[in-house]
Design an enzyme around this catalytic site. Structure first.
Site, PDB file in Angstrom:
ATOM      1  N   HIS A  42      25.564  45.829  67.518  1.00  0.00           N
ATOM      2  CA  HIS A  42      25.493  47.065  66.739  1.00  0.00           C
ATOM      3  C   HIS A  42      26.161  46.870  65.386  1.00  0.00           C
ATOM      4  O   HIS A  42      27.042  46.017  65.233  1.00  0.00           O
ATOM      5  CB  HIS A  42      26.174  48.203  67.499  1.00  0.00           C
ATOM      6  CG  HIS A  42      25.549  48.498  68.821  1.00  0.00           C
ATOM      7  ND1 HIS A  42      24.464  49.326  68.971  1.00  0.00           N
ATOM      8  CD2 HIS A  42      25.845  48.029  70.060  1.00  0.00           C
ATOM      9  CE1 HIS A  42      24.121  49.376  70.252  1.00  0.00           C
ATOM     10  NE2 HIS A  42      24.944  48.597  70.931  1.00  0.00           N
ATOM     11  N   ARG A  76      34.261  27.069  71.062  1.00  0.00           N
ATOM     12  CA  ARG A  76      34.123  25.890  70.205  1.00  0.00           C
ATOM     13  C   ARG A  76      33.986  24.646  71.069  1.00  0.00           C
ATOM     14  O   ARG A  76      34.553  24.575  72.167  1.00  0.00           O
ATOM     15  CB  ARG A  76      35.334  25.741  69.289  1.00  0.00           C
ATOM     16  CG  ARG A  76      35.434  26.808  68.203  1.00  0.00           C
ATOM     17  CD  ARG A  76      36.583  26.517  67.255  1.00  0.00           C
ATOM     18  NE  ARG A  76      36.568  27.408  66.095  1.00  0.00           N
ATOM     19  CZ  ARG A  76      37.186  28.577  66.045  1.00  0.00           C
ATOM     20  NH1 ARG A  76      37.861  29.002  67.106  1.00  0.00           N
ATOM     21  NH2 ARG A  76      37.124  29.319  64.950  1.00  0.00           N
TER      22      ARG A  76
END
Length: 218
Positions: free
Chosen positions: A116, A181
């Protein structure tokens, strides 16, 4: 171009659209069938398989999806062969989620194709954007991972428990964290032990974590 075509074009381009604009897609939702699937007995393989074929966009052979699972549509989810999905797997599938062969997903994982806008003025009528998710073959995703819109996780990679995957993960990588990561590649050295040096417990009921690169996430 019809109004519906214009909305679909915006959806497929990752642009903003509202709940009202997309309401014409509601017949594609499989909420009642998902409820029925989650209410079946665990040993009723025939009924569960039949329901899964009606719920999902496509489903491969030898698929295991434990109850309960949840989906916004269900019909936008495509799963390959030899899939294992543990309990409380959530698909926010306003657009396609494609999962390859031999994928394992631990408990409590969310795959969400939709986000959103940041500014509240843009969130009226549940305005949102959607981008597809792709999980390539033989990926292992740990418990309580969240995969965000537009992400591709490459072949054979391992996602540590509790990670938030907001960017693509290359093939044959161990990745963990918030944001997720890459911490190291998966190499032939990992063939010599049951539990690799930077991965936690093994098996579809458990979840990958770290040992040598920071705190365990399993």
């Amino acid at each position: 171009m019809t109004d519906h075509d214009e909305v679909l074009d915006r959806i497929h381009r990752g642009l903003l659209y509202t709940e009202s604009e997309a309401s014409f897609q509601n017949p594609q939702r499989r909420a009642d069938l998902i409820f029925e699937y989650n209410s079946t007995r665990p040993g009723d393989d025939t009924a569960r398989r039949a329901l899964l074929e009606r719920i999902l966009g496509s489903v491969g052979a030898r698929t295991v999806l434990l109850s309960p699972f949840h989906a916004g549509f269900g019909s936008n989810v495509h799963i390959g062969d030899d899939f294992f999905g543990n309990v409380n797997l959530t698909f926010v599938d306003d657009v396609e989620i494609r999962i390859g062969d031999g994928v394992m997903i631990a408990p409590g994982v969310t795959l969400t194709t939709t986000g959103h806008p940041i500014h509240p003025a843009l969130r009226e009528d549940f305005r949102r954007f959607s981008e597809p998710i792709v999980i390539e073959d033989r990926v292992w995703i740990g418990s309580n991972v969240v995969v965000l819109p537009g992400v591709r996780i490459g072949y054979g990679s391992v996602i540590g428990a509790g990670s938030v995957v907001s960017r693509d993960i290359p093939p044959m990588s161990v990745a963990v964290g918030v944001p997720c990561r890459v911490v190291r590649p998966i190499t032939d050295d990992d063939l010599t032990t049951r539990v690799p040096a930077a991965v936690g417990t093994a098996g579809p009921d458990d979840q990958p974590g770290l040992r040598s690169a920071g705190p365990r996430t399993a």
